[in-house]
Write a protein that holds these residues in place. Sequence first.
Motif, mmCIF file in Angstrom:
data_model
loop_
_atom_site.group_PDB
_atom_site.id
_atom_site.type_symbol
_atom_site.label_atom_id
_atom_site.label_comp_id
_atom_site.label_asym_id
_atom_site.label_seq_id
_atom_site.Cartn_x
_atom_site.Cartn_y
_atom_site.Cartn_z
ATOM 1 N N MET A 87 -43.967 -56.527 63.948
ATOM 2 C CA MET A 87 -43.860 -57.980 64.051
ATOM 3 C C MET A 87 -44.827 -58.584 63.041
ATOM 4 S SD MET A 87 -43.239 -58.577 68.057
ATOM 5 C CE MET A 87 -42.581 -60.144 67.624
ATOM 6 N N TYR A 92 -45.804 -63.868 66.627
ATOM 7 C CA TYR A 92 -45.945 -63.454 68.032
ATOM 8 C C TYR A 92 -47.240 -63.886 68.709
ATOM 9 C CZ TYR A 92 -48.926 -59.735 66.051
ATOM 10 O OH TYR A 92 -49.909 -59.034 65.395
ATOM 11 N N ALA A 99 -43.377 -64.517 71.070
ATOM 12 C CA ALA A 99 -43.234 -63.103 70.743
ATOM 13 C C ALA A 99 -41.862 -62.586 71.168
ATOM 14 C CB ALA A 99 -44.337 -62.298 71.431
ATOM 15 N N SER A 102 -39.153 -63.736 68.718
ATOM 16 C CA SER A 102 -39.236 -63.012 67.442
ATOM 17 C C SER A 102 -38.791 -61.565 67.606
ATOM 18 C CB SER A 102 -40.671 -63.043 66.911
ATOM 19 O OG SER A 102 -41.103 -64.364 66.731
ATOM 20 N N ALA A 103 -39.244 -60.929 68.679
ATOM 21 C CA ALA A 103 -38.913 -59.523 68.881
ATOM 22 C C ALA A 103 -37.423 -59.353 69.170
ATOM 23 C CB ALA A 103 -39.744 -58.945 70.024
ATOM 24 N N LEU A 117 -46.956 -54.533 67.456
ATOM 25 C CA LEU A 117 -47.777 -55.709 67.165
ATOM 26 C C LEU A 117 -49.251 -55.332 67.185
ATOM 27 C CD1 LEU A 117 -48.917 -56.649 70.177
ATOM 28 C CD2 LEU A 117 -46.668 -57.705 70.331
ATOM 29 N N THR A 126 -48.754 -60.348 76.388
ATOM 30 C CA THR A 126 -47.540 -60.388 75.556
ATOM 31 C C THR A 126 -46.789 -59.059 75.641
ATOM 32 O OG1 THR A 126 -48.498 -62.027 74.065
ATOM 33 C CG2 THR A 126 -46.716 -60.660 73.178
#
Length: 270
Positions: A87, A92, A99, A102-103, A117, A126
Amino acid sequence: MKRLTVPRIRARKKDGVTEQPLVMLTAYTARQAQLLDAHCDMLLVGDSLGQVIYGLPSTIPVTLEMMANHGAAVVRGSYHSVVVVDMPFGSYESSPEQAFESAAYLLKQTGAAAVKLEGGEAMAPTVEFLNSRGIPVMGHVGLTPQAVNVLGGYMARGRSDAEADKIVTDAVALEKAGAFAIVIEGVVEPIAIAATEAVSCPTIGIGASARCDGQVLVTEDMLGMFERVPRFVKKYDDIAGMIEKTVATYAEEVRDRSFPSDEQTYQPKS
Ligand code: KIV
Ligand code: NA
């Protein structure tokens, strides 16, 4: 060969012991992935592609789009290894929700199985958030290159007692949050060993210790493709030298008109 899975990687460490160390290398392109795949357990689409592929000064400017494009290429080029996508900085850190968005984007765009990450305790909520929603996470502690502006450089970590304690605490927090493995980068050996012994999931060392549960390197570094590499890189070959030699021969043959020869030239049917 069926593709390995995240649970199978996680299960390679049993009761604190990893009989056969996990093998991981970075890959950024389909062809590179094809060549590495059969020899590796995991392929990492690292944000190190910022420097290695794009000539950027650090990993800070790397974008989600870059990671998605290279991640998709690596998944297309492999059939055996677990593909993990980094990432990038800024995608994130602000919240577990950011996060996840995005993931999820990265996994949808690439078909990769997991994300990685950077960060320790601060990122534990997270990691928990993603893992409990279907996204396996690999952690990354010690020298975390995305924090270069806070750390002040890329020097080894864990030399002071406070730093050493924090690395072990960070690793434990990540594993408690459900990280399936943790990269330990640029950490003095006793602390890499302490962190490895403190967690039940596999640790993957880079500039850490042979006692980690696996090892990772940037492929270009170990192949001898990249000019400047950290001390912890072993150069297994001199691919840059081979390329230079080969290209010099090509240039010479073009200039003296010995390439192309008849063998590489089409003629009309006679
Ligand atoms: O980006 C990368 O290549 C990495 C590895 C060196 C661990 O994060
Ligand atoms: Na990285």
